[in-house]
Design a protein around this motif. Structure first.
Motif, PDB file in Angstrom:
ATOM      1  N   GLN A 154       0.826  -1.204   0.000  1.00  0.00           N
ATOM      2  CA  GLN A 154       0.000   0.000   0.000  1.00  0.00           C
ATOM      3  C   GLN A 154       0.864   1.258   0.000  1.00  0.00           C
ATOM      4  N   ASN A 155       2.045   1.139   0.601  1.00  0.00           N
ATOM      5  CA  ASN A 155       2.990   2.259   0.641  1.00  0.00           C
ATOM      6  C   ASN A 155       3.941   2.249  -0.546  1.00  0.00           C
ATOM      7  N   GLY A 156       3.708   1.349  -1.494  1.00  0.00           N
ATOM      8  CA  GLY A 156       4.549   1.272  -2.687  1.00  0.00           C
ATOM      9  C   GLY A 156       5.876   0.577  -2.472  1.00  0.00           C
ATOM     10  N   MET A 157       6.034  -0.112  -1.335  1.00  0.00           N
ATOM     11  CA  MET A 157       7.321  -0.710  -0.988  1.00  0.00           C
ATOM     12  C   MET A 157       7.351  -2.210  -1.298  1.00  0.00           C
ATOM     13  N   HIS A 158       8.554  -2.690  -1.645  1.00  0.00           N
ATOM     14  CA  HIS A 158       8.760  -4.125  -1.828  1.00  0.00           C
ATOM     15  C   HIS A 158       8.878  -4.790  -0.452  1.00  0.00           C
ATOM     16  N   THR A 159       8.608  -6.106  -0.422  1.00  0.00           N
ATOM     17  CA  THR A 159       8.735  -6.859   0.829  1.00  0.00           C
ATOM     18  C   THR A 159       9.661  -8.048   0.639  1.00  0.00           C
ATOM     19  N   LEU A 160      10.721  -8.102   1.438  1.00  0.00           N
ATOM     20  CA  LEU A 160      11.568  -9.284   1.478  1.00  0.00           C
ATOM     21  C   LEU A 160      10.956 -10.255   2.476  1.00  0.00           C
ATOM     22  N   CYS A 161      10.656 -11.457   2.008  1.00  0.00           N
ATOM     23  CA  CYS A 161      10.099 -12.498   2.874  1.00  0.00           C
ATOM     24  C   CYS A 161      11.177 -13.541   3.165  1.00  0.00           C
ATOM     25  N   LEU A 162      11.552 -13.650   4.422  1.00  0.00           N
ATOM     26  CA  LEU A 162      12.492 -14.684   4.850  1.00  0.00           C
ATOM     27  C   LEU A 162      11.688 -15.939   5.128  1.00  0.00           C
ATOM     28  N   LEU A 163      12.071 -17.044   4.524  1.00  0.00           N
ATOM     29  CA  LEU A 163      11.237 -18.235   4.567  1.00  0.00           C
ATOM     30  C   LEU A 163      11.641 -19.174   5.693  1.00  0.00           C
ATOM     31  N   GLY A 164      10.627 -19.863   6.205  1.00  0.00           N
ATOM     32  CA  GLY A 164      10.794 -20.693   7.386  1.00  0.00           C
ATOM     33  C   GLY A 164      11.873 -21.749   7.251  1.00  0.00           C
ATOM     34  N   LYS A 165      12.591 -21.945   8.343  1.00  0.00           N
ATOM     35  CA  LYS A 165      13.581 -23.025   8.400  1.00  0.00           C
ATOM     36  C   LYS A 165      13.634 -23.549   9.820  1.00  0.00           C
ATOM     37  N   GLN A 166      13.849 -24.829   9.933  1.00  0.00           N
ATOM     38  CA  GLN A 166      13.979 -25.472  11.235  1.00  0.00           C
ATOM     39  C   GLN A 166      15.256 -26.298  11.194  1.00  0.00           C
ATOM     40  N   LEU A 167      16.264 -25.848  11.933  1.00  0.00           N
ATOM     41  CA  LEU A 167      17.557 -26.524  11.928  1.00  0.00           C
ATOM     42  C   LEU A 167      17.692 -27.361  13.188  1.00  0.00           C
ATOM     43  N   LEU A 168      17.668 -28.683  13.016  1.00  0.00           N
ATOM     44  CA  LEU A 168      17.796 -29.597  14.152  1.00  0.00           C
ATOM     45  C   LEU A 168      16.887 -29.180  15.291  1.00  0.00           C
ATOM     46  N   SER A 169      15.591 -29.105  15.004  1.00  0.00           N
ATOM     47  CA  SER A 169      14.614 -28.652  15.984  1.00  0.00           C
ATOM     48  C   SER A 169      14.296 -29.764  16.983  1.00  0.00           C
ATOM     49  N   PRO A 170      14.497 -29.523  18.306  1.00  0.00           N
ATOM     50  CA  PRO A 170      14.206 -30.562  19.288  1.00  0.00           C
ATOM     51  C   PRO A 170      12.705 -30.691  19.514  1.00  0.00           C
ATOM     52  N   PHE A 171      12.249 -31.911  19.770  1.00  0.00           N
ATOM     53  CA  PHE A 171      10.851 -32.078  20.141  1.00  0.00           C
ATOM     54  C   PHE A 171      10.759 -33.173  21.199  1.00  0.00           C
ATOM     55  N   LEU A 172       9.678 -33.129  21.943  1.00  0.00           N
ATOM     56  CA  LEU A 172       9.508 -34.049  23.060  1.00  0.00           C
ATOM     57  C   LEU A 172       9.040 -35.415  22.570  1.00  0.00           C
ATOM     58  N   SER A 173       9.500 -36.449  23.224  1.00  0.00           N
ATOM     59  CA  SER A 173       9.030 -37.790  22.940  1.00  0.00           C
ATOM     60  C   SER A 173       8.797 -38.502  24.262  1.00  0.00           C
ATOM     61  N   TYR A 174       7.618 -39.040  24.413  1.00  0.00           N
ATOM     62  CA  TYR A 174       7.287 -39.736  25.655  1.00  0.00           C
ATOM     63  C   TYR A 174       7.884 -41.139  25.692  1.00  0.00           C
ATOM     64  N   HIS A 175       8.541 -41.529  24.614  1.00  0.00           N
ATOM     65  CA  HIS A 175       9.113 -42.862  24.551  1.00  0.00           C
ATOM     66  C   HIS A 175      10.594 -42.873  24.928  1.00  0.00           C
ATOM     67  N   LEU A 176      11.155 -41.686  25.231  1.00  0.00           N
ATOM     68  CA  LEU A 176      12.560 -41.603  25.606  1.00  0.00           C
ATOM     69  C   LEU A 176      12.690 -41.301  27.093  1.00  0.00           C
ATOM     70  N   PRO A 177      13.800 -41.720  27.709  1.00  0.00           N
ATOM     71  CA  PRO A 177      14.026 -41.387  29.121  1.00  0.00           C
ATOM     72  C   PRO A 177      13.973 -39.882  29.324  1.00  0.00           C
ATOM     73  N   GLN A 178      13.498 -39.494  30.495  1.00  0.00           N
ATOM     74  CA  GLN A 178      13.364 -38.064  30.790  1.00  0.00           C
ATOM     75  C   GLN A 178      14.705 -37.348  30.650  1.00  0.00           C
ATOM     76  N   GLY A 179      14.673 -36.193  30.009  1.00  0.00           N
ATOM     77  CA  GLY A 179      15.876 -35.396  29.849  1.00  0.00           C
ATOM     78  C   GLY A 179      16.551 -35.581  28.509  1.00  0.00           C
ATOM     79  N   ARG A 180      16.246 -36.683  27.814  1.00  0.00           N
ATOM     80  CA  ARG A 180      16.845 -36.884  26.495  1.00  0.00           C
ATOM     81  C   ARG A 180      16.022 -36.180  25.430  1.00  0.00           C
ATOM     82  N   LYS A 181      16.695 -35.729  24.393  1.00  0.00           N
ATOM     83  CA  LYS A 181      16.022 -35.039  23.300  1.00  0.00           C
ATOM     84  C   LYS A 181      16.324 -35.737  21.985  1.00  0.00           C
ATOM     85  N   ILE A 182      15.349 -35.729  21.127  1.00  0.00           N
ATOM     86  CA  ILE A 182      15.593 -36.165  19.761  1.00  0.00           C
ATOM     87  C   ILE A 182      15.277 -34.980  18.860  1.00  0.00           C
ATOM     88  N   TYR A 183      15.828 -34.997  17.669  1.00  0.00           N
ATOM     89  CA  TYR A 183      15.744 -33.825  16.810  1.00  0.00           C
ATOM     90  C   TYR A 183      15.091 -34.170  15.485  1.00  0.00           C
TER      91      TYR A 183
END
Length: 286
Positions: A154-183
């Protein structure tokens, strides 16, 4: 001294001479490993720099910054960032921590996507607010990035869009011992995926009775691996961007605003379909 060193966008040799000299005299060298990637791996950097690199993931930088700054008051420590240290992602917190501890710091700048996007011919001072387009999930589909793009346009300006990335994102797993992470494996959003999400928002807005500022025919630019030997640039409509193939990561997307005739001429060099430029109905040129 704490050195924050930009590595540029391509490979190991994109570091500046000043940056390389700093790295080689440092006792410890950390490589920030969560906001972006180079086209070469850690081993190639180590071979060229002649130094062992310590990978610093998000947790290390955000929660264990003191370990990075340890003894930086009596020896030199480097923190390497792909692009520029204060480009797409700033590292102000690390600087503030260093100052609080009385540790001097020096920033060694380099090229980042924030200024390298000028390679497509759009003039940097015609860009508005940069936005990030994140990966949607089945239950989370934010549209706030679209509102910012609309405001820029609307202001006549261009927009640079940085696109999503997930680098070695940790997530929880109920099948692993507490405190361990998988990625989860790394994920990188392509220009196609970003365009598809934009097109989906356009449809949603129309269903709500709106006519968005951005349409299927809005001129866009897709960029891939900027600064690398196999850099790719493609210009065309948003609809065309949803089908264009630009290869491997990293990708960026530009949604254009008002274009100067010279900008338009430059974009023609990268057109996926020259007929797109024959009908100027969708373009807002001066």
């Amino acid at each position: 001294m704490l050195y924050l060193v930009g590595l540029g966008l391509g490979d190991a040799k994109d570091i500046t001479v000043k940056g390389l000299e700093a790295v080689r005299r440092c006792r410890r060298v950390y490589l920030e490993a969560y906001t972006s990637v180079l086209t070469v791996g850690k081993e190639a950097l180590e071979e060229f720099y002649g130094k062992e690199l310590i990978l610093a993931d998000r947790e290390t930088v955000e929660q264990e910054a003191d370990s990075i700054l340890k003894e930086a008051d009596i020896c030199d420590v480097a923190f390497l960032v792909v692009g520029d240290p204060f480009g797409a992602t700033t590292h102000s917190d690390l600087v503030l921590r260093a100052v609080k501890l009385g540790i001097p710091y020096k920033v060694i700048h380099n090229a980042s996507i924030m200024n390298a996007v000028g390679c497509c011919g759009l003039q940097l001072y015609n860009f508005g607010e940069t936005v990030s387009i994140v990966f949607w999930t089945d239950t989370w589909k934010p549209e706030s990035f679209f509102d910012k793009i609309e405001k820029n346009r609307q202001n006549g300006m261009h927009t640079l869009c940085l696109l999503g990335k997930q680098l070695l994102s940790p997530f929880l797993s109920y099948h692993l011992p507490q405190g361990r992470k998988i990625y989860e494996p790394p994920r990188y959003m392509s220009v196609n995926q970003a365009a598809e999400q934009l097109l989906a928002v356009i449809q949603n807005r129309r269903l709500q009775g709106e006519e968005p500022e951005i349409t299927e025919n809005t001129m866009c630019v897709g960029l891939a691996r900027v600064g690398a030997p196999d850099e790719k640039i493609a210009s065309g409509t948003l609809c065309q961007m949803s089908t264009v193939e630009l290869g491997g990561p990293l990708h960026s997307l530009i949604v254009t605003g008002t274009m100067h005739p010279l900008e338009l001429e430059m974009l023609k060099l990268f057109s996926v379909d020259s007929s797109s430029f024959e009908n100027n109905a969708f373009q807002r040129t001066e």
